[in-house]
Design a protein around this motif. Structure first.
Motif, PDB file in Angstrom:
ATOM      1  N   LEU A  88       2.054   1.335  -5.718  1.00 16.84           N
ATOM      2  CA  LEU A  88       2.108   0.786  -4.357  1.00 16.84           C
ATOM      3  C   LEU A  88       3.059  -0.409  -4.263  1.00 16.84           C
ATOM      4  O   LEU A  88       3.623  -0.681  -3.209  1.00 16.84           O
TER       5      LEU A  88
ATOM      6  N   LYS B  89      -5.192  12.016  -5.770  1.00 20.05           N
ATOM      7  CA  LYS B  89      -5.905  11.555  -6.959  1.00 20.05           C
ATOM      8  C   LYS B  89      -7.270  10.962  -6.588  1.00 20.05           C
ATOM      9  O   LYS B  89      -8.257  11.204  -7.257  1.00 20.05           O
TER      10      LYS B  89
ATOM     11  N   ASP C 253      -6.116  10.438   3.806  1.00 22.87           N
ATOM     12  CA  ASP C 253      -7.019  11.158   2.899  1.00 22.87           C
ATOM     13  C   ASP C 253      -8.472  10.876   3.250  1.00 22.87           C
ATOM     14  O   ASP C 253      -8.776   9.925   3.974  1.00 22.87           O
TER      15      ASP C 253
ATOM     16  N   GLN D  75      -5.446  -2.874  -9.478  1.00 25.49           N
ATOM     17  CA  GLN D  75      -6.149  -1.611  -9.352  1.00 25.49           C
ATOM     18  C   GLN D  75      -7.528  -1.892  -8.808  1.00 25.49           C
ATOM     19  O   GLN D  75      -8.034  -3.016  -8.929  1.00 25.49           O
ATOM     20  N   GLY D  76      -8.110  -0.915  -8.152  1.00 26.65           N
ATOM     21  CA  GLY D  76      -9.403  -1.094  -7.496  1.00 26.65           C
ATOM     22  C   GLY D  76     -10.383  -1.841  -8.399  1.00 26.65           C
ATOM     23  O   GLY D  76     -10.958  -2.849  -8.019  1.00 26.65           O
TER      24      GLY D  76
ATOM     25  N   ASN E 230      -1.410   9.421  -4.930  1.00 29.12           N
ATOM     26  CA  ASN E 230      -2.621   8.586  -4.861  1.00 29.12           C
ATOM     27  C   ASN E 230      -3.673   9.247  -3.983  1.00 29.12           C
ATOM     28  O   ASN E 230      -4.843   9.325  -4.347  1.00 29.12           O
TER      29      ASN E 230
ATOM     30  N   THR F  32      -0.739   3.268 -13.293  1.00 26.47           N
ATOM     31  CA  THR F  32      -0.165   2.050 -13.860  1.00 26.47           C
ATOM     32  C   THR F  32      -0.451   0.803 -13.011  1.00 26.47           C
ATOM     33  O   THR F  32      -0.233  -0.312 -13.462  1.00 26.47           O
ATOM     34  N   GLY F  33      -0.901   0.999 -11.785  1.00 32.15           N
ATOM     35  CA  GLY F  33      -1.115  -0.142 -10.898  1.00 32.15           C
ATOM     36  C   GLY F  33       0.193  -0.691 -10.355  1.00 32.15           C
ATOM     37  O   GLY F  33       0.253  -1.808  -9.859  1.00 32.15           O
TER      38      GLY F  33
HETATM   39  P1  ADP Z   1      -2.237   3.277  -9.588  1.00 31.60           P
HETATM   40  O1  ADP Z   1      -1.166   3.694 -10.529  1.00 31.60           O
HETATM   41  O2  ADP Z   1      -3.393   2.584 -10.236  1.00 31.60           O
HETATM   42  O3  ADP Z   1      -2.640   4.370  -8.658  1.00 31.60           O
HETATM   43  P2  ADP Z   1      -1.118   2.006  -7.265  1.00 31.60           P
HETATM   44  O4  ADP Z   1      -0.297   0.779  -7.129  1.00 31.60           O
HETATM   45  O5  ADP Z   1      -0.545   3.283  -6.778  1.00 31.60           O
HETATM   46  O6  ADP Z   1      -1.534   2.103  -8.770  1.00 31.60           O
HETATM   47  O7  ADP Z   1      -2.501   1.759  -6.530  1.00 31.60           O
HETATM   48  C1  ADP Z   1      -3.217   0.554  -6.761  1.00 31.60           C
HETATM   49  C2  ADP Z   1      -4.705   0.760  -6.516  1.00 31.60           C
HETATM   50  O8  ADP Z   1      -4.953   0.971  -5.123  1.00 31.60           O
HETATM   51  C3  ADP Z   1      -5.297   1.983  -7.207  1.00 31.60           C
HETATM   52  O9  ADP Z   1      -5.647   1.717  -8.544  1.00 31.60           O
HETATM   53  C4  ADP Z   1      -6.522   2.255  -6.335  1.00 31.60           C
HETATM   54  O10 ADP Z   1      -7.584   1.402  -6.699  1.00 31.60           O
HETATM   55  C5  ADP Z   1      -6.044   1.863  -4.938  1.00 31.60           C
HETATM   56  N1  ADP Z   1      -5.547   3.044  -4.159  1.00 31.60           N
HETATM   57  C6  ADP Z   1      -4.262   3.394  -3.915  1.00 31.60           C
HETATM   58  N2  ADP Z   1      -4.191   4.487  -3.108  1.00 31.60           N
HETATM   59  C7  ADP Z   1      -5.471   4.829  -2.844  1.00 31.60           C
HETATM   60  C8  ADP Z   1      -6.065   5.866  -2.063  1.00 31.60           C
HETATM   61  N3  ADP Z   1      -5.338   6.757  -1.388  1.00 31.60           N
HETATM   62  N4  ADP Z   1      -7.430   5.906  -2.001  1.00 31.60           N
HETATM   63  C9  ADP Z   1      -8.179   4.989  -2.658  1.00 31.60           C
HETATM   64  N5  ADP Z   1      -7.686   3.995  -3.417  1.00 31.60           N
HETATM   65  C10 ADP Z   1      -6.347   3.893  -3.508  1.00 31.60           C
END
Ligand code: ADP
Length: 275
Positions: free
Chosen positions: A228, A164, A193, A212-213, A161, A224-225
């Motif tokens: 985390l 990305k 980051d 997701q954001g 993440n 996939t959301g």
């Molecule tokens: P995804 O597969 O969409 O990355 P996650 O559960 O890993 O799903 O993350 C959920 C959401 O949290 C992401 O879609 C993003 O909007 C936000 N996010 C997670 N990690 C970061 C990060 N390091 N910087 C910015 N936004 C993040």
């Protein structure tokens, strides 16, 4: 005499209510087990044909396809990979939620694990032109006892993440020894980051499934959301908790602590691990 009758009646009523509660609880448990079984069966059934689709797409891509075909095949490959990741994440969450996950206690070398993870993600870092740094405290014992596979899942999700959502920036993985107590090493981890950051109102909900954001972010960055959610659930199993600090446009820091038992002997000696 009257008081006795009232007491008996209220006792009976209480017992009835108790029985009703027990039956309701059993029903809920059965329904939850049935849901978990259903999810697991469907996911496994989907995975088999999907493996065939992915495999054949891969073969076709290797056969020097025409430019027009390459476009369709690449899109097929992307969708196949996405579905595979999605099904694997659903299966993982389902396993954790239905208590079907066992935490291993085996010898492992944290430094080697983190170096391997970093190497496997170097390509993503280069693609986004990110500086990628790993800092491991030398005082951390080499031979720790824990579940390296579960830990890899946590690190992979968080670091992936971070890489990305950061472009032309910096991603650092930091592991610091906080203390050595009762044969346990307390280690503090940070994944920092300098990427897009997360708005304050989303700081808690990003750990919820399918959160997701925004649709825009989802479309732009993929995912996939569920990453985390898995991180939070695994850390919960490891009796740890994830913390998140973030500022939009500046970056994010995910941090957690782990208490890991350590071993003075070489991991190769296959020392039996005791509870
Ligand atoms: P995804 O597969 O969409 O990355 P996650 O559960 O890993 O799903 O993350 C959920 C959401 O949290 C992401 O879609 C993003 O909007 C936000 N996010 C997670 N990690 C970061 C990060 N390091 N910087 C910015 N936004 C993040």
């Amino acid at each position: 005499y009257k008081i006795n009758i009232i007491r008996k009646k209220s006792n009976l009523l209480l017992q009835e209510k108790n029985n009703e509660l027990i039956i309701a609880k059993e029903k809920a448990e059965k329904a939850s087990n049935a849901r978990a079984d259903f999810l697991s069966t469907v996911s496994h059934e989907l995975r088999t044909p999907l493996n065939a689709i992915n495999g054949i797409t891969h073969l076709l891509l290797e056969e020097n396809p025409k430019k027009s075909q390459l476009h369709y095949l690449s899109s097929l490959q992307y969708s196949g990979n996405y579905l595979t990741a999605f099904i694997n994440d659903i299966l993982e969450i389902n396993k954790i939620d239905s208590n079907k996950i066992e935490i291993e206690r085996i010898n492992f070398d944290l430094k080697k694990l983190l170096i391997d993870i970093k190497n496997s993600l170097n390509e993503v870092a280069t693609k986004n032109k990110n500086e990628f740094i790993l800092e491991i405290d030398n005082a951390i014992p080499t031979h720790l006892i824990g579940d390296p596979i579960k830990l890899s899942q946590v690190f992979m999700n968080l670091i992936n993440n971070a890489l990305k959502f950061t472009k032309n920036g910096k991603v650092s993985i930091i592991a610091k020894l906080k203390s050595l107590q009762n044969q346990k090493a307390i280690i503090a981890f940070e994944i920092i980051d300098t990427g897009i950051g997360i708005p304050e109102e989303k700081l808690e909900s990003v750990f919820d499934s399918f959160s997701q954001g925004s649709t825009e972010i989802n479309r732009k960055y993929g995912g996939t959301g569920l990453g985390l959610t898995i991180v939070k659930k695994i850390l919960n199993l490891l009796e740890s908790e994830i913390h998140l600090k973030s500022n939009v446009g500046e970056g994010s820091t995910f941090s957690f602590e782990l208490a890991l038992a350590f071993n003075e002997q070489q991991p190769d000696e296959q020392v039996p691990v005791q509870e």
